[in-house]
Design a protein around this motif. Structure first.
Motif, PDB file in Angstrom:
ATOM      1  N   THR A   1       0.847  -1.198   0.000  1.00 39.26           N
ATOM      2  CA  THR A   1       0.000   0.000   0.000  1.00 39.26           C
ATOM      3  C   THR A   1       0.880   1.244   0.000  1.00 39.26           C
ATOM      4  N   GLY A   2       0.622   2.139  -0.935  1.00 39.91           N
ATOM      5  CA  GLY A   2       1.443   3.343  -1.048  1.00 39.91           C
ATOM      6  C   GLY A   2       2.696   3.154  -1.864  1.00 39.91           C
ATOM      7  N   CYS A   3       2.887   1.945  -2.397  1.00 47.86           N
ATOM      8  CA  CYS A   3       4.066   1.641  -3.217  1.00 47.86           C
ATOM      9  C   CYS A   3       3.617   1.322  -4.646  1.00 47.86           C
ATOM     10  N   GLY A   4       4.583   1.152  -5.513  1.00 43.23           N
ATOM     11  CA  GLY A   4       4.276   0.708  -6.863  1.00 43.23           C
ATOM     12  C   GLY A   4       4.096  -0.795  -6.911  1.00 43.23           C
ATOM     13  N   ASP A   5       3.841  -1.303  -8.110  1.00 42.74           N
ATOM     14  CA  ASP A   5       3.724  -2.743  -8.301  1.00 42.74           C
ATOM     15  C   ASP A   5       5.062  -3.419  -8.030  1.00 42.74           C
ATOM     16  N   GLY A   6       4.992  -4.712  -7.717  1.00 38.49           N
ATOM     17  CA  GLY A   6       6.226  -5.453  -7.464  1.00 38.49           C
ATOM     18  C   GLY A   6       5.960  -6.722  -6.698  1.00 38.49           C
ATOM     19  N   GLU A   7       7.019  -7.350  -6.232  1.00 37.02           N
ATOM     20  CA  GLU A   7       6.932  -8.616  -5.511  1.00 37.02           C
ATOM     21  C   GLU A   7       7.071  -8.353  -4.013  1.00 37.02           C
ATOM     22  N   ARG A   8       6.218  -9.019  -3.238  1.00 36.51           N
ATOM     23  CA  ARG A   8       6.197  -8.842  -1.784  1.00 36.51           C
ATOM     24  C   ARG A   8       6.045 -10.197  -1.109  1.00 36.51           C
ATOM     25  N   VAL A   9       6.101 -10.184   0.219  1.00 37.80           N
ATOM     26  CA  VAL A   9       5.825 -11.368   1.021  1.00 37.80           C
ATOM     27  C   VAL A   9       4.823 -10.971   2.095  1.00 37.80           C
ATOM     28  N   ILE A  10       3.760 -11.760   2.257  1.00 38.88           N
ATOM     29  CA  ILE A  10       2.796 -11.527   3.321  1.00 38.88           C
ATOM     30  C   ILE A  10       2.417 -12.874   3.912  1.00 38.88           C
ATOM     31  N   ALA A  11       2.399 -12.946   5.225  1.00 41.22           N
ATOM     32  CA  ALA A  11       2.050 -14.169   5.949  1.00 41.22           C
ATOM     33  C   ALA A  11       2.882 -15.355   5.477  1.00 41.22           C
ATOM     34  N   GLY A  12       4.130 -15.095   5.094  1.00 41.60           N
ATOM     35  CA  GLY A  12       5.032 -16.147   4.671  1.00 41.60           C
ATOM     36  C   GLY A  12       4.874 -16.588   3.236  1.00 41.60           C
ATOM     37  N   SER A  13       3.983 -15.931   2.473  1.00 41.08           N
ATOM     38  CA  SER A  13       3.723 -16.321   1.090  1.00 41.08           C
ATOM     39  C   SER A  13       4.169 -15.233   0.126  1.00 41.08           C
ATOM     40  N   ALA A  14       4.680 -15.662  -1.021  1.00 41.73           N
ATOM     41  CA  ALA A  14       5.090 -14.711  -2.056  1.00 41.73           C
ATOM     42  C   ALA A  14       3.863 -14.083  -2.696  1.00 41.73           C
ATOM     43  N   VAL A  15       3.911 -12.764  -2.851  1.00 47.46           N
ATOM     44  CA  VAL A  15       2.782 -12.001  -3.387  1.00 47.46           C
ATOM     45  C   VAL A  15       3.267 -11.126  -4.527  1.00 47.46           C
ATOM     46  N   SER A  16       2.465 -11.046  -5.570  1.00 49.08           N
ATOM     47  CA  SER A  16       2.764 -10.190  -6.709  1.00 49.08           C
ATOM     48  C   SER A  16       1.699  -9.107  -6.804  1.00 49.08           C
ATOM     49  N   VAL A  17       2.131  -7.856  -6.896  1.00 47.31           N
ATOM     50  CA  VAL A  17       1.202  -6.730  -7.007  1.00 47.31           C
ATOM     51  C   VAL A  17       1.271  -6.197  -8.422  1.00 47.31           C
ATOM     52  N   ARG A  18       0.139  -6.220  -9.120  1.00 49.24           N
ATOM     53  CA  ARG A  18       0.042  -5.736 -10.486  1.00 49.24           C
ATOM     54  C   ARG A  18      -1.172  -4.831 -10.608  1.00 49.24           C
ATOM     55  N   ASP A  19      -0.953  -3.619 -11.126  1.00 46.45           N
ATOM     56  CA  ASP A  19      -2.036  -2.635 -11.242  1.00 46.45           C
ATOM     57  C   ASP A  19      -2.750  -2.422  -9.909  1.00 46.45           C
ATOM     58  N   GLY A  20      -1.971  -2.489  -8.827  1.00 46.69           N
ATOM     59  CA  GLY A  20      -2.515  -2.234  -7.503  1.00 46.69           C
ATOM     60  C   GLY A  20      -3.260  -3.393  -6.881  1.00 46.69           C
ATOM     61  N   VAL A  21      -3.309  -4.543  -7.551  1.00 42.59           N
ATOM     62  CA  VAL A  21      -4.006  -5.719  -7.040  1.00 42.59           C
ATOM     63  C   VAL A  21      -2.971  -6.722  -6.535  1.00 42.59           C
ATOM     64  N   ALA A  22      -3.120  -7.123  -5.265  1.00 48.45           N
ATOM     65  CA  ALA A  22      -2.180  -8.052  -4.650  1.00 48.45           C
ATOM     66  C   ALA A  22      -2.710  -9.478  -4.757  1.00 48.45           C
ATOM     67  N   LEU A  23      -1.924 -10.353  -5.409  1.00 50.75           N
ATOM     68  CA  LEU A  23      -2.282 -11.762  -5.569  1.00 50.75           C
ATOM     69  C   LEU A  23      -1.130 -12.635  -5.117  1.00 50.75           C
ATOM     70  N   LEU A  24      -1.443 -13.835  -4.623  1.00 47.36           N
ATOM     71  CA  LEU A  24      -0.384 -14.798  -4.420  1.00 47.36           C
ATOM     72  C   LEU A  24       0.369 -14.991  -5.728  1.00 47.36           C
ATOM     73  N   ALA A  25       1.644 -15.290  -5.627  1.00 49.29           N
ATOM     74  CA  ALA A  25       2.477 -15.395  -6.829  1.00 49.29           C
ATOM     75  C   ALA A  25       1.927 -16.398  -7.824  1.00 49.29           C
ATOM     76  N   ASP A  26       1.233 -17.441  -7.333  1.00 49.76           N
ATOM     77  CA  ASP A  26       0.660 -18.430  -8.255  1.00 49.76           C
ATOM     78  C   ASP A  26      -0.718 -18.026  -8.758  1.00 49.76           C
ATOM     79  N   GLY A  27      -1.204 -16.850  -8.340  1.00 44.02           N
ATOM     80  CA  GLY A  27      -2.482 -16.339  -8.821  1.00 44.02           C
ATOM     81  C   GLY A  27      -3.701 -16.989  -8.201  1.00 44.02           C
ATOM     82  N   SER A  28      -3.517 -17.803  -7.154  1.00 42.13           N
ATOM     83  CA  SER A  28      -4.629 -18.586  -6.613  1.00 42.13           C
ATOM     84  C   SER A  28      -5.515 -17.809  -5.647  1.00 42.13           C
ATOM     85  N   SER A  29      -5.061 -16.677  -5.142  1.00 40.71           N
ATOM     86  CA  SER A  29      -5.842 -15.958  -4.134  1.00 40.71           C
ATOM     87  C   SER A  29      -5.421 -14.505  -4.076  1.00 40.71           C
ATOM     88  N   LEU A  30      -6.377 -13.636  -3.747  1.00 41.70           N
ATOM     89  CA  LEU A  30      -6.034 -12.278  -3.367  1.00 41.70           C
ATOM     90  C   LEU A  30      -5.225 -12.313  -2.073  1.00 41.70           C
TER      91      LEU A  30
END
Length: 387
Positions: free
Chosen positions: A274-303
């Motif tokens: 939040t407040g950052c650009g798109d990119g790769e993050r980690v939340i709750a121990g899981s890899a997350v990808s943020v694209r166009d402001g939408v945060a998804l698990l890296a495998d795309g299975s969940s917000l």
């Protein structure tokens, strides 16, 4: 010394004041309000726009690259500052699932920010969640409540733990609900695969909140109503909704407003991006990808949380035609009640004030946040921000 704020419209937890005034003492506490002719005070300022209470966010994981579960004290304060500058004047820091020692350390680290008033409390989301409805939480870290672990969390938080989300179907969950409620903690039902009966049993024991309704739980089924069916029909619980345009379809938001008009609470579920650009993050121990402001698990299975603030959700409701008093109730009045805070902008409450232009889609610049539609009034510098 006291200051009088005047505006064409002022909303409090209890009143919608036209040609309104709000009297505030030098400690920043509301000492009176009304419409029409105000009392005499040392300082009187007319505000351009509509005055309303700041938002109270019960569920936010961070901002500006800082995750409350892992951030330093300074990083957590910066994340909280991002939300505050955008109209969230009371923020509960959510600590997502992590290894138990790390969670204990986070609770200890953040409790000082609660004592200092930077945070309004702490929220533990995990590890007592259902693996079947885990979302972004790492499955190998999830487990049933353990009494010793529960007490360790309460001790580490030192009174700052205000909300715990758990899955009521897990072994030992009923006892955990009872113990937490007795300790003064609000129990929220979430990330759960529970049946309707299991959800009702938790509510019978004192659970009072549903974490991000529809997300992290089975969908509503006409023969198996589950958590959603109970949440929409049981007046004993408030229901969180993430109104970011991704977690819930607008028709689903309208369903909640129609079924539970007096129980909706807006939350951000904001993650570190939040407040950052798109990119790769980690939340709750899981890899997350943020694209166009939408945060998804890296495998795309969940917000994986959102990148909004509560006031972004409020703006969506306003743009969709929700009356402003209903928005104030969902963003300020009800969540303040969950935390046991004074009713916003009533006598005795802090003067946590924001100003908006009520016209849908219209942005009003705020301090250092040119895109934000909310101005946070700092009463210490009020002559500089008043018009």
């Amino acid at each position: 010394m006291s200051t009088l704020l005047r505006a064409r419209r002022i909303l409090t937890a209890t009143d919608d004041l036209h040609d309104g005034w709000l009297a505030v003492d030098d400690a920043g506490t509301v000492i009176g309000s009304g419409s029409g002719t105000p009392p005499r005070t040392e300082t009187a300022v007319t505000i351009e726009g509509t005055v309303l209470p700041g938002a109270v966010d019960l569920h936010a994981h961070g901002a500006l690259g800082h995750d409350f579960a892992t951030a330093s004290v300074d990083g957590a304060a910066r994340a909280a500052g991002h939300h505050h500058a955008r109209g969230t004047t009371s923020l509960v820091a959510s600590v997502a699932t992590g290894p138990v020692p790390e969670t204990i350390a986070a609770l200890r680290r953040l409790s000082g920010l609660v004592t200092a008033g930077t945070l309004a409390g702490l929220h533990l989301e995990g590890p007592w969640l259902s693996p079947a409805r885990r979302g972004a939480h790492r499955a190998d870290l999830l487990h049933a409540p353990d009494p010793a672990e529960l007490d360790a969390f309460l001790t580490a938080a030192d009174g700052a733990l205000r909300i715990v989300t758990l899955a009521p179907e897990l072994p030992g969950a009923t006892d955990a609900v009872r113990h937490l409620v007795d300790a003064g903690v609000v129990v929220a039902i979430g990330h759960t695969d529970a049946s309707a009966d299991e959800v009702r049993a938790a509510i019978d024991e004192g659970a009072a909140l549903v974490t991000h309704l529809f997300n992290g739980m089975p969908p509503l089924h006409h023969r198996r109503p589950g958590p959603v069916g109970v949440a929409l029909t049981d007046d004993r619980v408030l229901v969180e909704c993430i109104v970011d345009g991704h977690h819930l379809d607008p028709s689903t938001v309208e369903l909640v407003q129609r079924a539970a008009p007096d129980r909706l609470v807006l939350v951000s579920d904001a993650m570190a991006a939040t407040g950052c650009g798109d990119g790769e993050r980690v939340i709750a121990g899981s890899a997350v990808s943020v694209r166009d402001g939408v945060a998804l698990l890296a495998d795309g299975s969940s917000l994986a949380g959102s990148t909004i603030t509560v006031q972004d959700g409020a703006r969506r409701l306003l743009d969709g035609g929700t009356p402003l008093p209903a928005v104030v109730a969902a963003t300020s009045t009800r969540p303040a009640r969950v935390l046991g805070l004074p009713a916003p902008l009533t006598v005795g409450a802090p003067a946590d004030v924001v100003v908006i232009d009520e016209a849908p889609g219209t942005a009003v610049s705020s301090h250092g946040a040119q895109s934000a539609p909310w101005r946070v009034l700092d009463l210490r510098t009020i002559p500089a921000v008043a018009r």
